[in-house]
Design a protein around this motif. Structure first.
Motif, PDB file in Angstrom:
ATOM      1  N   SER A  31      -3.115  -5.132   3.295  1.00 15.29           N
ATOM      2  CA  SER A  31      -4.120  -4.791   4.291  1.00 15.29           C
ATOM      3  C   SER A  31      -4.891  -6.048   4.665  1.00 15.29           C
ATOM      4  O   SER A  31      -5.278  -6.823   3.789  1.00 15.29           O
ATOM      5  N   ASN A  32      -5.127  -6.233   5.983  1.00 16.21           N
ATOM      6  CA  ASN A  32      -5.979  -7.345   6.403  1.00 16.21           C
ATOM      7  C   ASN A  32      -6.962  -6.956   7.502  1.00 16.21           C
ATOM      8  O   ASN A  32      -7.529  -7.810   8.174  1.00 16.21           O
ATOM      9  N   LEU A  33      -7.206  -5.658   7.667  1.00 17.72           N
ATOM     10  CA  LEU A  33      -8.203  -5.166   8.613  1.00 17.72           C
ATOM     11  C   LEU A  33      -9.083  -4.123   7.947  1.00 17.72           C
ATOM     12  O   LEU A  33      -8.588  -3.286   7.183  1.00 17.72           O
ATOM     13  N   GLY A  34     -10.361  -4.141   8.265  1.00 21.05           N
ATOM     14  CA  GLY A  34     -11.262  -3.104   7.778  1.00 21.05           C
ATOM     15  C   GLY A  34     -11.513  -3.216   6.280  1.00 21.05           C
ATOM     16  O   GLY A  34     -11.549  -4.309   5.710  1.00 21.05           O
ATOM     17  N   ASP A  35     -11.680  -2.067   5.635  1.00 16.57           N
ATOM     18  CA  ASP A  35     -11.919  -1.994   4.198  1.00 16.57           C
ATOM     19  C   ASP A  35     -10.585  -2.190   3.479  1.00 16.57           C
ATOM     20  O   ASP A  35      -9.892  -1.227   3.145  1.00 16.57           O
ATOM     21  N   PRO A  75      -6.912 -13.009   6.166  1.00 15.99           N
ATOM     22  CA  PRO A  75      -6.120 -12.914   4.930  1.00 15.99           C
ATOM     23  C   PRO A  75      -5.866 -11.455   4.533  1.00 15.99           C
ATOM     24  O   PRO A  75      -6.659 -10.568   4.861  1.00 15.99           O
ATOM     25  N   TYR A  76      -4.808 -11.271   3.814  1.00 16.47           N
ATOM     26  CA  TYR A  76      -4.423  -9.956   3.304  1.00 16.47           C
ATOM     27  C   TYR A  76      -4.899  -9.775   1.875  1.00 16.47           C
ATOM     28  O   TYR A  76      -5.024 -10.747   1.117  1.00 16.47           O
ATOM     29  N   LEU A  77      -5.088  -8.527   1.494  1.00 14.29           N
ATOM     30  CA  LEU A  77      -5.073  -8.139   0.095  1.00 14.29           C
ATOM     31  C   LEU A  77      -3.720  -7.487  -0.114  1.00 14.29           C
ATOM     32  O   LEU A  77      -3.290  -6.667   0.707  1.00 14.29           O
ATOM     33  N   VAL A 101      -0.477   5.975   8.691  1.00 12.59           N
ATOM     34  CA  VAL A 101      -1.148   6.589   9.837  1.00 12.59           C
ATOM     35  C   VAL A 101      -2.508   7.155   9.425  1.00 12.59           C
ATOM     36  O   VAL A 101      -3.491   7.048  10.165  1.00 12.59           O
ATOM     37  N   ALA A 102      -2.580   7.736   8.234  1.00 12.82           N
ATOM     38  CA  ALA A 102      -3.853   8.283   7.746  1.00 12.82           C
ATOM     39  C   ALA A 102      -4.919   7.193   7.614  1.00 12.82           C
ATOM     40  O   ALA A 102      -6.112   7.483   7.686  1.00 12.82           O
ATOM     41  N   PHE A 103      -4.497   5.956   7.449  1.00 14.61           N
ATOM     42  CA  PHE A 103      -5.420   4.827   7.365  1.00 14.61           C
ATOM     43  C   PHE A 103      -5.464   4.040   8.677  1.00 14.61           C
ATOM     44  O   PHE A 103      -5.749   2.850   8.686  1.00 14.61           O
ATOM     45  N   ASP A 104      -5.166   4.733   9.769  1.00 17.97           N
ATOM     46  CA  ASP A 104      -5.288   4.187  11.129  1.00 17.97           C
ATOM     47  C   ASP A 104      -4.384   3.001  11.405  1.00 17.97           C
ATOM     48  O   ASP A 104      -4.719   2.124  12.205  1.00 17.97           O
ATOM     49  N   ARG A 105      -3.228   2.969  10.791  1.00 16.82           N
ATOM     50  CA  ARG A 105      -2.250   1.925  11.090  1.00 16.82           C
ATOM     51  C   ARG A 105      -1.747   2.121  12.498  1.00 16.82           C
ATOM     52  O   ARG A 105      -1.328   3.218  12.875  1.00 16.82           O
ATOM     53  N   THR A 116      -4.391  -2.228   9.133  1.00 20.42           N
ATOM     54  CA  THR A 116      -5.277  -1.616   8.141  1.00 20.42           C
ATOM     55  C   THR A 116      -4.529  -1.336   6.849  1.00 20.42           C
ATOM     56  O   THR A 116      -5.108  -1.419   5.764  1.00 20.42           O
ATOM     57  N   LEU A 117      -3.247  -0.998   6.960  1.00 17.87           N
ATOM     58  CA  LEU A 117      -2.447  -0.704   5.776  1.00 17.87           C
ATOM     59  C   LEU A 117      -0.970  -0.894   6.096  1.00 17.87           C
ATOM     60  O   LEU A 117      -0.493  -0.443   7.139  1.00 17.87           O
TER      61      LEU A 117
END
Length: 189
Positions: A31-35, A75-77, A101-105, A116-117
């Motif tokens: 993930s490299n966007l949002g939380d 950067p990504y986690l 999709v549930a995490f708004d990808r 986001t994921l």
């Protein structure tokens, strides 16, 4: 080190009696966007909540520079999860896409765009696939330090199907942009 299940052991569906092999699965999360951490933990939780999926271990969290991403990408986690499942490979892929999709990808035509994921199925037992929905083993896993480093952490003797030992693959890639985050962690539910 986790133990790979015997591929000859099977799980029987209690209602139908249908037999399914138990396969070890390597899943890469990013993930490299949002939380970012919240998205990774949400993916771990969602995978653990999937029927016929048993999470066995989760790696440390690594912060990594984007690879082949558009300029200005953050950067990504990243982390790797090991699980055992009796689900067919395509059904597991469908579940991964649903969780994304549930995490708004959002998917667009921009290769390696920020997200986001991202959930990638790296390897599912000794299963091979090459169709529009799924390629196994993952076609770029052998080149990706952000996959190899956390996977090696979990299974030092792991072997990427058709490519060789993960330790040897790791020695061939630049892992300098993969930094272990000691201050954060994912939890198995």
């Amino acid at each position: 080190m986790t133990e790979t299940p015997n591929p000859h052991i099977i799980d029987a569906d209690a209602l139908t009696g249908e037999m399914h092999p138990i396969r070890r699965v390597v899943v890469s999360l990013g993930s490299n966007l949002g939380d970012r951490l919240g998205a990774l933990q949400g993916a771990v939780d969602a995978l653990a909540d999937t029927p016929d999926v048993w999470l066995t271990s989760v790696s440390s969290v690594y912060e990594t520079e984007p690879v082949d991403a558009p300029e200005g990408s953050d950067p990504y986690l990243n982390a790797v999860v090991l699980l055992d499942t009796t689900l067919p490979a395509h059904r597991l892929m469908e579940r991964a896409l649903t969780v994304e999709v549930a995490f708004d990808r959002e998917r667009d035509d921009v290769r390696n765009a920020p997200r986001t994921l991202d959930i990638d199925l790296i390897q599912i037992g000794d299963r091979r696939a090459n169709d529009d929905m799924l390629v196994l083993p993952h076609p770029r896993a052998a080149e990706r330090a952000f996959v190899l480093v956390p996977w090696h952490e979990l299974e030092a003797d792991a072997v990427l199907l058709d490519h060789g030992p993960v330790a040897e693959l790791l020695a061939q890639v630049d892992a300098s942009g993969v930094v272990k985050r000691e201050d954060i962690a994912l939890e198995l539910p």
